[in-house]
Design a protein around this motif. Structure first.
Motif, PDB file in Angstrom:
ATOM      1  N   MET A 194       0.751  -1.136   0.040  1.00 47.09           N
ATOM      2  CA  MET A 194       0.007  -0.135   0.136  1.00 47.09           C
ATOM      3  C   MET A 194       0.929   1.492  -0.094  1.00 47.09           C
ATOM      4  N   ALA A 195       0.381   2.141  -1.023  1.00 50.44           N
ATOM      5  CA  ALA A 195       1.269   3.272  -0.840  1.00 50.44           C
ATOM      6  C   ALA A 195       1.371   4.212   0.513  1.00 50.44           C
ATOM      7  N   ASP A 196       2.648   4.863   0.621  1.00 49.31           N
ATOM      8  CA  ASP A 196       2.729   5.820   2.046  1.00 49.31           C
ATOM      9  C   ASP A 196       2.526   7.025   1.482  1.00 49.31           C
ATOM     10  N   TRP A 197       1.663   7.926   2.079  1.00 47.84           N
ATOM     11  CA  TRP A 197       1.520   9.164   1.599  1.00 47.84           C
ATOM     12  C   TRP A 197       2.102  10.072   2.778  1.00 47.84           C
ATOM     13  N   THR A 198       2.946   9.641   3.673  1.00 45.37           N
ATOM     14  CA  THR A 198       3.465  10.451   4.777  1.00 45.37           C
ATOM     15  C   THR A 198       4.157  11.616   4.345  1.00 45.37           C
ATOM     16  N   ASP A 199       5.022  11.656   3.181  1.00 45.22           N
ATOM     17  CA  ASP A 199       5.674  12.715   2.922  1.00 45.22           C
ATOM     18  C   ASP A 199       4.830  13.975   2.390  1.00 45.22           C
ATOM     19  N   CYS A 200       3.652  13.435   1.672  1.00 44.14           N
ATOM     20  CA  CYS A 200       2.617  14.377   1.390  1.00 44.14           C
ATOM     21  C   CYS A 200       1.930  14.949   2.672  1.00 44.14           C
ATOM     22  N   LEU A 201       1.720  14.188   3.879  1.00 43.35           N
ATOM     23  CA  LEU A 201       1.153  14.681   4.689  1.00 43.35           C
ATOM     24  C   LEU A 201       1.814  15.779   5.415  1.00 43.35           C
ATOM     25  N   ASN A 202       3.229  15.295   5.607  1.00 45.68           N
ATOM     26  CA  ASN A 202       3.892  16.354   6.366  1.00 45.68           C
ATOM     27  C   ASN A 202       4.431  17.597   5.506  1.00 45.68           C
ATOM     28  N   PHE A 203       4.401  17.459   4.307  1.00 49.21           N
ATOM     29  CA  PHE A 203       4.475  18.578   3.551  1.00 49.21           C
ATOM     30  C   PHE A 203       3.401  19.486   3.335  1.00 49.21           C
ATOM     31  N   GLY A 204       2.015  18.767   3.670  1.00 57.55           N
ATOM     32  CA  GLY A 204       0.869  19.615   3.537  1.00 57.55           C
ATOM     33  C   GLY A 204       0.826  20.313   5.004  1.00 57.55           C
ATOM     34  N   ILE A 205       1.302  19.655   5.965  1.00 59.66           N
ATOM     35  CA  ILE A 205       1.209  20.545   7.217  1.00 59.66           C
ATOM     36  C   ILE A 205       2.426  21.584   7.352  1.00 59.66           C
ATOM     37  N   SER A 206       3.499  21.542   6.660  1.00 64.40           N
ATOM     38  CA  SER A 206       4.442  22.570   6.814  1.00 64.40           C
ATOM     39  C   SER A 206       3.809  23.630   6.036  1.00 64.40           C
ATOM     40  N   ILE A 207       3.198  23.633   4.776  1.00 64.77           N
ATOM     41  CA  ILE A 207       2.839  24.679   4.015  1.00 64.77           C
ATOM     42  C   ILE A 207       1.528  25.258   4.519  1.00 64.77           C
ATOM     43  N   ALA A 208       0.689  24.452   5.459  1.00 61.30           N
ATOM     44  CA  ALA A 208      -0.522  24.886   5.759  1.00 61.30           C
ATOM     45  C   ALA A 208      -0.008  26.169   6.931  1.00 61.30           C
ATOM     46  N   LYS A 209       1.023  25.769   7.724  1.00 60.39           N
ATOM     47  CA  LYS A 209       1.510  26.637   8.758  1.00 60.39           C
ATOM     48  C   LYS A 209       2.152  27.796   7.945  1.00 60.39           C
ATOM     49  N   GLN A 210       2.797  27.513   7.138  1.00 61.59           N
ATOM     50  CA  GLN A 210       3.650  28.837   6.279  1.00 61.59           C
ATOM     51  C   GLN A 210       2.392  29.668   5.834  1.00 61.59           C
ATOM     52  N   ALA A 211       1.550  29.216   5.261  1.00 59.21           N
ATOM     53  CA  ALA A 211       0.562  29.889   4.470  1.00 59.21           C
ATOM     54  C   ALA A 211      -0.405  30.641   5.422  1.00 59.21           C
ATOM     55  N   SER A 212      -0.418  30.270   6.533  1.00 64.04           N
ATOM     56  CA  SER A 212      -1.349  30.742   7.797  1.00 64.04           C
ATOM     57  C   SER A 212      -0.785  32.333   8.216  1.00 64.04           C
ATOM     58  N   GLU A 213       0.533  32.352   7.720  1.00 60.89           N
ATOM     59  CA  GLU A 213       1.049  33.548   8.132  1.00 60.89           C
ATOM     60  C   GLU A 213       0.409  34.516   7.444  1.00 60.89           C
ATOM     61  N   VAL A 214       0.297  34.446   6.145  1.00 59.08           N
ATOM     62  CA  VAL A 214      -0.459  35.566   5.233  1.00 59.08           C
ATOM     63  C   VAL A 214      -1.809  35.917   5.789  1.00 59.08           C
ATOM     64  N   GLY A 215      -2.525  34.664   6.016  1.00 60.92           N
ATOM     65  CA  GLY A 215      -3.856  35.065   6.472  1.00 60.92           C
ATOM     66  C   GLY A 215      -3.958  35.573   7.976  1.00 60.92           C
ATOM     67  N   VAL A 216      -3.103  35.492   8.958  1.00 58.83           N
ATOM     68  CA  VAL A 216      -3.185  36.024  10.087  1.00 58.83           C
ATOM     69  C   VAL A 216      -2.590  37.409   9.960  1.00 58.83           C
ATOM     70  N   MET A 217      -1.696  37.670   9.028  1.00 60.32           N
ATOM     71  CA  MET A 217      -1.143  39.062   9.145  1.00 60.32           C
ATOM     72  C   MET A 217      -1.813  39.913   8.051  1.00 60.32           C
ATOM     73  N   ALA A 218      -2.790  39.405   7.476  1.00 63.94           N
ATOM     74  CA  ALA A 218      -3.751  40.085   6.227  1.00 63.94           C
ATOM     75  C   ALA A 218      -4.539  41.238   7.077  1.00 63.94           C
ATOM     76  N   THR A 219      -4.311  42.470   6.364  1.00 69.20           N
ATOM     77  CA  THR A 219      -5.066  43.660   6.864  1.00 69.20           C
ATOM     78  C   THR A 219      -5.907  43.988   5.816  1.00 69.20           C
ATOM     79  N   ASN A 220      -6.201  43.092   4.809  1.00 71.61           N
ATOM     80  CA  ASN A 220      -7.141  43.926   3.646  1.00 71.61           C
ATOM     81  C   ASN A 220      -8.448  43.145   3.728  1.00 71.61           C
ATOM     82  N   GLU A 221      -9.087  43.152   4.995  1.00 66.25           N
ATOM     83  CA  GLU A 221     -10.710  42.468   5.088  1.00 66.25           C
ATOM     84  C   GLU A 221     -11.456  43.371   4.227  1.00 66.25           C
ATOM     85  N   ASN A 222     -10.985  44.613   4.147  1.00 66.27           N
ATOM     86  CA  ASN A 222     -11.922  45.547   3.340  1.00 66.27           C
ATOM     87  C   ASN A 222     -12.294  45.104   2.028  1.00 66.27           C
TER      88      ASN A 222
END
Ligand SMILES: O=P(O)(O)O[C@H]1[C@H](O)[C@@H](O)[C@H](O)[C@H](O)[C@@H]1O
Ligand SMILES: [Mg+2]
Ligand SMILES: [Mg+2]
Length: 290
Positions: A1-29
């Motif tokens: 059975m294929a192991d998708w752990t590398d994809c999972l770990n990559f997904g976690i790392s980019i979710a955390k990095q991308a969240s910086e954009v959202g949390v820092m955003a000031t353009n809600e208007n």
């Protein structure tokens, strides 16, 4: 059975990095409406989705995507057997615009149309929920367990704290159906009803045991595909609101601590018509949920 752990770990790392954009955003208007006055999108939703998809495509060029804002921009929604990332860049955009502190990035990954892992990162709380098929569910690295197999359903439902969701649609049919559903559930009676305003984080509360059940009608696959596997891997149950097998494209879901609780809820709630995510131009007529 294929192991998708590398994809999972990559997904976690980019979710955390991308969240910086959202949390820092000031353009809600820069807020735009989509299918209803409660269905919003901001430039930050679009930016975060572009960051996620370009990072994933760079590492896994053969993989496919179903992204909320790509679909909103006209991209065809089709789930195939190919490895597919199902992405909600900001789940809880209304919260984001109002600075209500529950905003999440939700990423699910499917192969042969079967979810292999799910990631829900609640950015403001810094709570990372994730699960891999057969590997259990975790919150910030600690194992998660739903509130367990309940015995006497009448005792459970009268002691249940369940989560519903904001009613996105402003359509009369949807509004009257949803308010009568909530009334019927309150008459179980349950201990309480809660809604955080992000389907992904709401549903993850069932995996933590903090809520005994969650249900939603009218959401989209990207809202709940990740939290569905997190609930299942925490020992919970996920099904359609009519009691049939869960189908992430149906836009209907019940998540619960046990099959007995899920079945009890399925007995009393009614659905209103809404198009499937993978159905083109179904013309169901119910505005706000098309
Ligand atoms: O549009 P986003 O990504 O914010 O997702 C929300 C949905 O729009 C709502 O219908 C739904 O009720 C939930 O609030 C869900 O989080
Ligand atoms: Mg969403
Ligand atoms: Mg979203």
């Amino acid at each position: 059975m294929a192991d998708w752990t590398d994809c999972l770990n990559f997904g976690i790392s980019i979710a955390k990095q991308a969240s910086e954009v959202g949390v820092m955003a000031t353009n809600e208007n820069a807020v735009k409406l989509k299918s209803s006055p409660a269905d919003l999108v901001t430039e930050t939703d679009q930016r975060v989705e572009k960051i996620l998809i370009s990072a994933i495509r760079n590492r896994y060029p053969q993989h496919r995507f179903i992204g909320e804002e790509s679909v909103a921009a006209g991209e065809h929604l089709e789930l195939t057997d190919s490895p597919t990332w199902i992405i909600d860049p900001i789940d809880g955009t209304v919260n984001f615009v109002h600075r209500f502190p529950f905003v999440a990035i939700s990423i699910a990954f499917t192969v042969n149309r079967q979810t292999q892992f799910g990631i829900v990162y609640s950015c403001v709380e810094d709570k990372l929920f994730y699960a891999q098929r057969g590997g259990g569910a975790f919150l910030n690295g600690e194992p998660l367990h739903a509130s367990g197999q309940q015995g006497d359903i009448t005792r459970v439902t009268s002691h249940m704290c369940y989560i519903t969701h904001d009613i996105m649609s402003r359509d009369d049919v949807a509004l009257s159906t949803m308010t009568s559903n909530i009334r019927r559930l309150l008459q179980f009676p349950v201990h309480g009803v809660r809604a955080l305003g992000t389907a992904a984080v709401d549903m993850c509360q069932v995996a933590t045991g903090g809520a005994d059940a969650y249900y939603h009608i009218g959401m989209h696959c990207w809202d709940i595909a990740a939290s569905a596997i997190i609930v299942q891997e925490a020992g919970g149950v996920v099904m359609d609101t009519d009691g049939s097998e869960f189908d992430m494209m149906s836009r209907r879901v019940i998540a619960a601590s046990s099959a007995a609780v899920a079945d009890r809820i399925a007995q009393v709630i009614q659905a209103f018509p809404c198009c499937r995510d993978d159905e083109d131009n179904c013309g169901c007529g119910a505005t706000g949920v098309n």
